[in-house]
Design an enzyme around this catalytic site. Structure first.
Site, PDB file in Angstrom:
ATOM      1  N   CYS A 156      -5.845  -6.220  -6.837  1.00 53.83           N
ATOM      2  CA  CYS A 156      -5.689  -5.760  -5.457  1.00 53.83           C
ATOM      3  C   CYS A 156      -5.108  -6.850  -4.558  1.00 53.83           C
ATOM      4  O   CYS A 156      -4.497  -6.546  -3.538  1.00 53.83           O
ATOM      5  CB  CYS A 156      -7.012  -5.244  -4.908  1.00 53.83           C
ATOM      6  SG  CYS A 156      -8.384  -6.395  -5.055  1.00 53.83           S
ATOM      7  N   HIS A 157      -5.251  -8.109  -4.965  1.00 53.56           N
ATOM      8  CA  HIS A 157      -4.675  -9.200  -4.163  1.00 53.56           C
ATOM      9  C   HIS A 157      -3.150  -9.146  -4.154  1.00 53.56           C
ATOM     10  O   HIS A 157      -2.512  -9.732  -3.295  1.00 53.56           O
ATOM     11  CB  HIS A 157      -5.168 -10.562  -4.680  1.00 53.56           C
ATOM     12  CG  HIS A 157      -4.728 -10.878  -6.068  1.00 53.56           C
ATOM     13  ND1 HIS A 157      -5.281 -10.260  -7.182  1.00 53.56           N
ATOM     14  CD2 HIS A 157      -3.776 -11.723  -6.531  1.00 53.56           C
ATOM     15  CE1 HIS A 157      -4.686 -10.732  -8.262  1.00 53.56           C
ATOM     16  NE2 HIS A 157      -3.769 -11.615  -7.902  1.00 53.56           N
ATOM     17  N   GLU A 200      -0.067 -17.753  -8.235  1.00 52.12           N
ATOM     18  CA  GLU A 200       0.974 -17.014  -8.944  1.00 52.12           C
ATOM     19  C   GLU A 200       2.373 -17.375  -8.442  1.00 52.12           C
ATOM     20  O   GLU A 200       3.350 -16.735  -8.809  1.00 52.12           O
ATOM     21  CB  GLU A 200       0.729 -15.514  -8.790  1.00 52.12           C
ATOM     22  CG  GLU A 200      -0.601 -15.080  -9.377  1.00 52.12           C
ATOM     23  CD  GLU A 200      -0.804 -13.584  -9.312  1.00 52.12           C
ATOM     24  OE1 GLU A 200       0.170 -12.824  -9.438  1.00 52.12           O
ATOM     25  OE2 GLU A 200      -1.966 -13.164  -9.128  1.00 52.12           O
ATOM     26  N   TYR A 242       0.850  -1.196   0.000  1.00 51.23           N
ATOM     27  CA  TYR A 242       0.000   0.000   0.000  1.00 51.23           C
ATOM     28  C   TYR A 242       0.889   1.251   0.000  1.00 51.23           C
ATOM     29  O   TYR A 242       0.651   2.197  -0.742  1.00 51.23           O
ATOM     30  CB  TYR A 242      -0.911   0.008   1.232  1.00 51.23           C
ATOM     31  CG  TYR A 242      -1.828  -1.192   1.322  1.00 51.23           C
ATOM     32  CD1 TYR A 242      -2.823  -1.407   0.375  1.00 51.23           C
ATOM     33  CD2 TYR A 242      -1.702  -2.104   2.359  1.00 51.23           C
ATOM     34  CE1 TYR A 242      -3.669  -2.509   0.462  1.00 51.23           C
ATOM     35  CE2 TYR A 242      -2.550  -3.208   2.452  1.00 51.23           C
ATOM     36  CZ  TYR A 242      -3.526  -3.401   1.500  1.00 51.23           C
ATOM     37  OH  TYR A 242      -4.346  -4.494   1.591  1.00 51.23           O
ATOM     38  N   ASN A 263     -12.395  -1.808  -4.591  1.00 49.38           N
ATOM     39  CA  ASN A 263     -12.102  -2.169  -5.976  1.00 49.38           C
ATOM     40  C   ASN A 263     -13.319  -2.866  -6.603  1.00 49.38           C
ATOM     41  O   ASN A 263     -13.708  -3.935  -6.159  1.00 49.38           O
ATOM     42  CB  ASN A 263     -10.887  -3.108  -5.985  1.00 49.38           C
ATOM     43  CG  ASN A 263     -10.496  -3.577  -7.361  1.00 49.38           C
ATOM     44  OD1 ASN A 263     -11.110  -3.237  -8.367  1.00 49.38           O
ATOM     45  ND2 ASN A 263      -9.459  -4.396  -7.406  1.00 49.38           N
TER      46      ASN A 263
END
Length: 185
Positions: free
Chosen positions: A141-142, A170, A109, A133
């Site tokens: 946003c994750h 990922e 952030y 979002n």
């Protein structure tokens, strides 16, 4: 929002997802719910008035990318057209910066706040933007974490657990640190 809105609920390896769009772009995205009906209800809570529709070319491409994503394959959503009308300029800037965070990478952030020319105190505002979002996953946003490598919040179904699962797709893991570390001497 530009014109009438349509939506589609579709299956992925992660469960049923939902997407809503208009002529200008995707307006809402719903991460997997317990079942298709739950996903539809959650999507329509924020896309009131949307009707079932046949996906346009850009929506069909986004749906295929979502399916690849939940199958654990790299997916890039950075070119999916979005309609973010109704969002304030700061949130739009945060979303544009977050869209640049690629598959398998994370940011914080605070780093996003700095990228926007704001001080560390704006990290909380970035967090608020992420929490609101409208197209989670498409705006990733994750991939935005709290300071110190902490996961941070996640307003989607399943909360932070869902965020950790998405990051694991990922190749990013949050293994707990060992209880005791050796000093090596």
């Amino acid at each position: 929002m530009a014109g009438s809105s349509s939506y589609l609920i579709f299956e992925t390896a992660g469960g049923p997802c939902g997407i809503a769009w208009n002529a200008a772009g995707v307006t809402r995205f719903q991460l997997p719910g317990e079942d298709a009906e739950t996903t539809r209800r959650l999507l329509l809570r924020r896309a009131a008035g949307a009707v079932p529709g046949e996906p346009s070319q850009f929506v069909a491409a986004a749906v295929q990318a979502v399916k690849r994503y939940f199958a654990g394959e790299p997916a890039d959503f950075s070119t999916v057209p979005l309609d973010l009308s109704g969002q304030d300029d700061f949130f739009k800037a945060v979303y544009a910066a977050a869209r640049k965070v690629p598959w398998g990478r994370t940011t914080t952030y605070g780093a996003l706040a700095r990228e926007l020319g704001a001080g560390p105190e704006a990290a909380r505002d970035v967090g608020q933007a992420m929490a609101k979002n409208p197209v989670a996953l498409i705006i990733p946003c994750h991939r935005v974490l709290a300071a110190g490598g902490k996961v941070g919040g996640f307003s989607a179904p399943g909360g932070a657990t869902s965020k950790v699962r998405m990051l694991a797709l990922e190749g990013i893991s949050f293994a707990p640190p060992p209880a005791q570390q050796s000093f090596g001497f």
